[in-house]
Every structure is written in C-alpha cells, then in structure tokens.
Design a protein around this motif. Structure first.
Motif, PDB file in Angstrom:
ATOM      1  N   THR A   1      -4.327   1.812  -9.655  1.00  0.00           N
ATOM      2  CA  THR A   1      -3.113   2.287  -9.139  1.00  0.00           C
ATOM      3  C   THR A   1      -2.626   3.194 -10.234  1.00  0.00           C
ATOM      4  OG1 THR A   1      -2.744   0.316  -7.824  1.00  0.00           O
ATOM      5  CG2 THR A   1      -0.890   1.686  -8.706  1.00  0.00           C
ATOM      6  N   VAL A   2      -2.099   4.225  -9.807  1.00  0.00           N
ATOM      7  CA  VAL A   2      -1.294   5.285 -10.741  1.00  0.00           C
ATOM      8  C   VAL A   2      -0.036   4.901 -10.770  1.00  0.00           C
ATOM      9  CG1 VAL A   2      -0.594   7.723 -10.720  1.00  0.00           C
ATOM     10  CG2 VAL A   2      -2.671   7.355  -9.907  1.00  0.00           C
ATOM     11  N   CYS A   3       0.263   4.551 -12.144  1.00  0.00           N
ATOM     12  CA  CYS A   3       1.761   4.059 -12.561  1.00  0.00           C
ATOM     13  C   CYS A   3       2.374   5.156 -13.424  1.00  0.00           C
ATOM     14  CB  CYS A   3       1.512   2.805 -13.287  1.00  0.00           C
ATOM     15  SG  CYS A   3       0.809   1.367 -12.457  1.00  0.00           S
TER      16      CYS A   3
ATOM     17  N   GLY B   1       0.848  -1.159   0.027  1.00  0.00           N
ATOM     18  CA  GLY B   1      -0.056   0.105   0.114  1.00  0.00           C
ATOM     19  C   GLY B   1       0.952   1.216   0.132  1.00  0.00           C
ATOM     20  N   GLY B   2       0.179   2.341  -0.562  1.00  0.00           N
ATOM     21  CA  GLY B   2       0.833   3.725  -0.694  1.00  0.00           C
ATOM     22  C   GLY B   2       1.584   3.752  -1.899  1.00  0.00           C
ATOM     23  N   LYS B   3       2.776   4.308  -1.412  1.00  0.00           N
ATOM     24  CA  LYS B   3       3.598   4.593  -2.832  1.00  0.00           C
ATOM     25  C   LYS B   3       5.212   3.582  -2.678  1.00  0.00           C
ATOM     26  CE  LYS B   3       2.332   9.567  -3.104  1.00  0.00           C
ATOM     27  NZ  LYS B   3       2.612  10.759  -3.076  1.00  0.00           N
TER      28      LYS B   3
ATOM     29  N   LEU C   1       1.087  -5.825  -6.303  1.00  0.00           N
ATOM     30  CA  LEU C   1       1.405  -4.515  -6.663  1.00  0.00           C
ATOM     31  C   LEU C   1       0.098  -3.712  -6.933  1.00  0.00           C
ATOM     32  CD1 LEU C   1       4.325  -5.170  -9.322  1.00  0.00           C
ATOM     33  CD2 LEU C   1       4.463  -4.650  -6.673  1.00  0.00           C
ATOM     34  N   SER C   2      -0.997  -4.507  -7.104  1.00  0.00           N
ATOM     35  CA  SER C   2      -2.387  -3.734  -7.201  1.00  0.00           C
ATOM     36  C   SER C   2      -2.694  -3.097  -5.912  1.00  0.00           C
ATOM     37  CB  SER C   2      -3.129  -4.588  -7.928  1.00  0.00           C
ATOM     38  OG  SER C   2      -3.622  -5.415  -7.096  1.00  0.00           O
ATOM     39  N   GLN C   3      -2.082  -3.468  -4.926  1.00  0.00           N
ATOM     40  CA  GLN C   3      -2.469  -2.769  -3.458  1.00  0.00           C
ATOM     41  C   GLN C   3      -2.050  -1.559  -3.251  1.00  0.00           C
ATOM     42  OE1 GLN C   3      -4.926  -4.641  -1.749  1.00  0.00           O
ATOM     43  NE2 GLN C   3      -4.889  -5.775  -3.632  1.00  0.00           N
TER      44      GLN C   3
END
Length: 232
Positions: free
Chosen positions: A197-199, A117-119, A160-162
């Motif tokens: 998720t912002v990628c 989670g988070g960044k 990674l989607s978290q």
C-alpha cells in the motif's frame, strides 16, 4: 452479581440484538442534536451515521464507578455494514478522558463508507473523520482510527492493507505514530496482496474538526496538504 455487571450484560444483549445504537439515535432531543452541531456535524450526517446520545454511560476510573452522559457513534464493518463497535464520547471532566469504546468488544476503526480498497484519508477519531468526509462532499473514503499508535492491531492493520493508497493525517505531533502505521500496513499488504500500500504522511497544522468549526476546512486545503505529503 453487582448492579454494574448486570447493566453490562443488558447493554451487551441489546447491542447484539441491534437495537442499542438505533434507540439512542431515535430518542435524541434537540439539545442532543445541538451538541453534534457544535462539533461541526449537520443533521444529514447525524441521521446517515445513526449518531446518538445516551444519558448514562458507566465507566470505571481509578477503581471507582462513574456514570456520565455520552454521545454515541456506531462503527460498522466495512464489509457489509453491520455495527461491530460503538464509540462513546463522554460529557465528563477532562481527567476522565474523552472516549470509551464498548466493553467486551475489540476496538474497531470507523469507516465513512462501507468499502475496503482504493484510496482513503486516515484520521484518529470518528468525529474528525465525519467532519472531513462532510467537507470533502464524500469524494473519498475517510477512516477514523480508535487510537493513534498501533500498539494493538485488532485486525485494523489487515483492513487498511486492502487499500491501494492511504493519506495518514493524524493529529498534529503524531508523525511518529503515522510512520508506525505505515510500516505495518505496507508489510501486511505486501504479504497478503503482493503489493505494498502506498502511504503518505499528511502533516496537519490543526485538527480537522477544529478546522471545520473555524470554517476553513475545504477541498482546496486538503489538496494542498496532499500535494505537500511525504511518502512513507
């Protein structure tokens, strides 16, 4: 049962017992630690991540069995910190390849922090991730993928989607692979969390561990890369 098969069983039992990677860490010589230092990783991180060394890593190459020394990297579950896999960085001629993972276990990503989670910044490879985490003073989670292309997911995309926001900083020349990861991660996060998720594509000009060894891997450099990142 062959000697090789018996060895595999013994290693797997030691892995499950939780003693394998710890003994490789505890028994390292000063020369083994110097190998880690040459990769840009100081003693504090060697001890924190239980990095180690084994004199014998058995591999199969072109249908033949070989044994090489290898650096060892335990890979912990981001939820709870249990070791789920080990990276072996072979001390072998280039034609054998550099990395192997533990047989009989699925590939795993390397997490510098036990948290989802988070960044986070995402590299390919555990050593690159540790070097970046060190040089950024641990101010952000850094993740190491076991391979550049998401041809096999093994739950990695789901993990990674978290995250809310990811900077995909794969090796130079791997922009297409980063785009593939981003597509899968966004699809999975939208499905599982209702929010994509912002990628970001962080286009590195040099591998992070090389930059660290050359002395110019800094927070300011990564901020510059982040400012120039392209949203995927």
């Amino acid at each position: 049962e062959s000697e090789q098969e018996q060895h595999r069983k013994e290693i797997l039992e030691a892995f499950r017992a939780g003693t394998l990677w710890k003994s490789w860490h505890d028994q390292m010589t000063e020369k083994n630690r110097e190998w880690w230092h040459s990769r840009g990783i100081p003693d504090g991180s060697i001890d924190h991540f239980d990095l180690g060394w084994t004199p014998e890593k058995h591999i199969k190459y072109q249908d033949k069995d070989y044994t090489f020394p290898a650096a060892t990297i335990p890979k912990r579950d981001p939820n709870g910190g249990l070791v789920r896999q080990i990276d072996y960085r072979l001390d072998a001629p280039p034609e054998f390849g550099r990395y192997r993972q533990h047989f009989d276990l699925p590939p795993r990503a390397f997490y510098c922090e036990s948290a989802l989670g988070g960044k986070a910044i995402v590299h390919e490879g555990s050593i690159k991730s540790i070097v970046t985490y060190d040089h950024l003073d641990g101010f952000i989670q850094v993740i190491g993928l076991p391979f550049s292309s998401p041809t096999e997911r093994h739950g990695i995309v789901e993990e990674l989607s978290q995250f809310d926001e990811l900077w995909l900083a794969l090796d130079p020349g791997c922009n297409a692979e980063a785009t593939q990861w981003a597509k899968l991660i966004k699809e999975e996060s939208k499905k599982s969390r209702g929010t994509a998720t912002v990628c970001w594509l962080m286009q590195l000009s040099v591998k992070p561990d090389d930059a660290g060894n050359q002395g110019w891997l800094t927070k300011e450099l990564f901020r510059a890369y982040a400012d120039g990142a392209k949203r995927l």
